[in-house]
Design a protein around this motif. Structure first.
Motif, PDB file in Angstrom:
ATOM      1  N   GLU A 144      67.707  17.446  54.688  1.00  0.00           N
ATOM      2  CA  GLU A 144      69.326  18.643  56.146  1.00  0.00           C
ATOM      3  C   GLU A 144      69.609  16.746  56.898  1.00  0.00           C
ATOM      4  OE1 GLU A 144      68.979  21.494  55.504  1.00  0.00           O
ATOM      5  OE2 GLU A 144      67.740  21.430  54.278  1.00  0.00           O
ATOM      6  N   GLY A 145      69.915  16.021  55.658  1.00  0.00           N
ATOM      7  CA  GLY A 145      70.702  15.151  56.526  1.00  0.00           C
ATOM      8  C   GLY A 145      70.535  14.575  57.476  1.00  0.00           C
ATOM      9  N   ALA A 146      68.848  14.557  58.050  1.00  0.00           N
ATOM     10  CA  ALA A 146      68.236  14.066  59.162  1.00  0.00           C
ATOM     11  C   ALA A 146      67.183  12.697  58.911  1.00  0.00           C
ATOM     12  CB  ALA A 146      68.190  14.591  60.426  1.00  0.00           C
ATOM     13  N   GLU A 147      66.600  11.945  59.473  1.00  0.00           N
ATOM     14  CA  GLU A 147      65.334  11.140  59.500  1.00  0.00           C
ATOM     15  C   GLU A 147      64.468  11.849  59.365  1.00  0.00           C
ATOM     16  OE1 GLU A 147      64.077   6.661  58.835  1.00  0.00           O
ATOM     17  OE2 GLU A 147      64.413   7.436  61.497  1.00  0.00           O
ATOM     18  N   THR A 148      62.919  12.352  58.614  1.00  0.00           N
ATOM     19  CA  THR A 148      62.241  12.748  59.429  1.00  0.00           C
ATOM     20  C   THR A 148      61.215  12.747  58.911  1.00  0.00           C
ATOM     21  OG1 THR A 148      62.029  14.208  57.539  1.00  0.00           O
ATOM     22  CG2 THR A 148      63.851  15.130  59.224  1.00  0.00           C
ATOM     23  N   PHE A 149      60.099  12.621  59.983  1.00  0.00           N
ATOM     24  CA  PHE A 149      58.155  12.826  59.940  1.00  0.00           C
ATOM     25  C   PHE A 149      58.041  13.570  58.940  1.00  0.00           C
ATOM     26  CE2 PHE A 149      59.217  11.018  64.380  1.00  0.00           C
ATOM     27  CZ  PHE A 149      58.752   9.802  63.394  1.00  0.00           C
ATOM     28  N   LYS A 150      57.430  13.327  58.094  1.00  0.00           N
ATOM     29  CA  LYS A 150      56.478  14.234  56.763  1.00  0.00           C
ATOM     30  C   LYS A 150      54.862  15.020  57.245  1.00  0.00           C
ATOM     31  CE  LYS A 150      55.999  15.207  52.463  1.00  0.00           C
ATOM     32  NZ  LYS A 150      56.484  15.470  50.574  1.00  0.00           N
ATOM     33  N   VAL A 151      55.062  15.653  57.321  1.00  0.00           N
ATOM     34  CA  VAL A 151      53.086  16.137  57.898  1.00  0.00           C
ATOM     35  C   VAL A 151      53.180  17.533  57.135  1.00  0.00           C
ATOM     36  CG1 VAL A 151      51.810  17.152  60.159  1.00  0.00           C
ATOM     37  CG2 VAL A 151      53.276  15.075  60.241  1.00  0.00           C
ATOM     38  N   GLN A 152      51.425  16.894  56.435  1.00  0.00           N
ATOM     39  CA  GLN A 152      50.789  18.025  55.264  1.00  0.00           C
ATOM     40  C   GLN A 152      50.368  18.759  56.649  1.00  0.00           C
ATOM     41  OE1 GLN A 152      49.560  16.680  51.668  1.00  0.00           O
ATOM     42  NE2 GLN A 152      47.802  18.119  52.635  1.00  0.00           N
ATOM     43  N   ILE A 181      62.544  20.918  61.462  1.00  0.00           N
ATOM     44  CA  ILE A 181      63.917  21.293  60.788  1.00  0.00           C
ATOM     45  C   ILE A 181      63.717  21.499  59.370  1.00  0.00           C
ATOM     46  CG2 ILE A 181      64.557  19.582  62.050  1.00  0.00           C
ATOM     47  CD1 ILE A 181      65.719  18.349  59.604  1.00  0.00           C
ATOM     48  N   LEU A 182      62.491  21.575  59.197  1.00  0.00           N
ATOM     49  CA  LEU A 182      62.703  21.942  57.803  1.00  0.00           C
ATOM     50  C   LEU A 182      60.313  21.976  57.026  1.00  0.00           C
ATOM     51  CD1 LEU A 182      63.342  22.649  54.667  1.00  0.00           C
ATOM     52  CD2 LEU A 182      62.956  20.684  53.765  1.00  0.00           C
ATOM     53  N   ILE A 183      60.527  23.673  57.008  1.00  0.00           N
ATOM     54  CA  ILE A 183      58.902  23.300  56.373  1.00  0.00           C
ATOM     55  C   ILE A 183      59.328  24.075  54.563  1.00  0.00           C
ATOM     56  CG2 ILE A 183      56.857  25.149  56.577  1.00  0.00           C
ATOM     57  CD1 ILE A 183      57.729  25.380  59.514  1.00  0.00           C
ATOM     58  N   GLU A 184      58.153  23.490  54.276  1.00  0.00           N
ATOM     59  CA  GLU A 184      58.081  24.245  53.010  1.00  0.00           C
ATOM     60  C   GLU A 184      56.797  24.199  52.567  1.00  0.00           C
ATOM     61  OE1 GLU A 184      60.815  20.972  51.064  1.00  0.00           O
ATOM     62  OE2 GLU A 184      59.243  20.638  50.969  1.00  0.00           O
ATOM     63  N   THR A 185      56.703  25.646  52.498  1.00  0.00           N
ATOM     64  CA  THR A 185      55.221  26.372  52.319  1.00  0.00           C
ATOM     65  C   THR A 185      54.873  26.285  50.310  1.00  0.00           C
ATOM     66  OG1 THR A 185      55.273  27.143  54.252  1.00  0.00           O
ATOM     67  CG2 THR A 185      53.748  27.629  53.030  1.00  0.00           C
ATOM     68  N   THR A 186      53.509  26.580  49.998  1.00  0.00           N
ATOM     69  CA  THR A 186      53.252  26.439  48.437  1.00  0.00           C
ATOM     70  C   THR A 186      51.230  27.242  48.679  1.00  0.00           C
ATOM     71  OG1 THR A 186      54.313  24.587  48.074  1.00  0.00           O
ATOM     72  CG2 THR A 186      52.409  25.725  47.375  1.00  0.00           C
ATOM     73  N   GLN A 187      51.848  28.290  47.866  1.00  0.00           N
ATOM     74  CA  GLN A 187      50.671  29.195  48.085  1.00  0.00           C
ATOM     75  C   GLN A 187      50.831  29.803  46.645  1.00  0.00           C
ATOM     76  OE1 GLN A 187      50.729  32.303  51.282  1.00  0.00           O
ATOM     77  NE2 GLN A 187      49.911  31.066  52.552  1.00  0.00           N
TER      78      GLN A 187
END
Length: 240
Positions: A144-152, A181-187
């Motif tokens: 989303e145009g920002a630097e992020t930490f990715k946590v699973q 700022i973003l959540i991606e979920t896989t089920q």
């Protein structure tokens, strides 16, 4: 020589692994602290979110209720009528059939999956270890145009078409303020993506007031903490 090399690799992994786990915990702890503090979040008994959804140019008023025992309800206003689009009282999940305008119970698999998230209010990261969840820091990414930490975040497996499937979410925390700022979920084969922005303070806690799931934007107008909720709001309606 190969044995020595294997020992060195194993030692490096042993050193790095706890560092990564600690980094994930630091990100989560900072996030909870920056948004009001873990103990204050745990005091919540429920929330009421007054919002609106823009669907194909038509603005639909929506009120979203959540309780600390997993209760949920989504009430909408459509064509001059107020109806419960979806509700869950902790045991029974149901929705309104827009064709018949009658309440219908969800199938067992959907309801059982919903029950698994009952202890996630108000945030799945709170006491996640006691819930049997695990977290892992996966590095930085631009989203989303920002630097992020990715946590699973790995939660309890769910059932998809009768098959047990992992439930994994990737949270992207903006590196400046440590808010997702973003959540991606896989089920199983099901994948969802939710963006969040415009964090605002409500009685000492910070919530995103703008969210979007795919092309569906949701604009939050008001959030009420620990609201008085009408008795029976979540329950499946009695037959008349």
């Amino acid at each position: 020589m190969n044995i020595l090399k294997s020992l060195i690799v194993a030692l490096i992994i042993a050193i790095i692994a706890p560092t990564q786990a600690q980094t994930a915990d630091e990100i989560i702890d900072t996030y909870l602290e920056n948004t009001g503090g873990k103990e204050n979040w745990k005091k919540l008994t429920g929330t009421k979110m007054v919002a609106q959804v823009n669907q194909g140019g038509m603005v639909i008023p929506v009120t979203i209720y959540s309780g600390n025992k997993g209760e949920q309800a989504v009430v909408i206003e459509l064509q001059g009528k107020t109806m419960t689009q979806f509700a869950f009282d902790g045991e029974t999940m149901w929705s309104t059939n827009f064709m018949t305008m009658k309440a219908e119970k969800s199938d067992k698999e959907t309801t059982d999956n919903m029950k698994l998230s009952s202890n996630d209010f108000p945030n799945p990261f709170i006491d996640y270890k006691e819930k049997g969840y695990t977290v892992e820091y996966l590095g930085k990414e631009t989203k989303e145009g920002a630097e992020t930490f990715k946590v699973q975040l790995t939660m309890e497996p769910v059932s998809v078409n009768g098959v047990e499937s992992p439930s994994i979410s990737y949270y992207y925390f903006e590196t400046e303020n440590y808010v997702p700022i973003l959540i991606e979920t896989t089920q199983g084969d099901n994948k969802t993506s939710i963006t969040m922005s415009d964090y605002q303070e409500v009685d000492g806690l910070y919530f995103p007031f703008s969210m979007s799931q795919g092309p569906q934007p949701i604009e939050i107008k008001e959030i009420v903490l620990n609201p008085e909720i009408e008795a029976g709001l979540f329950a499946f309606p009695a037959e008349k």
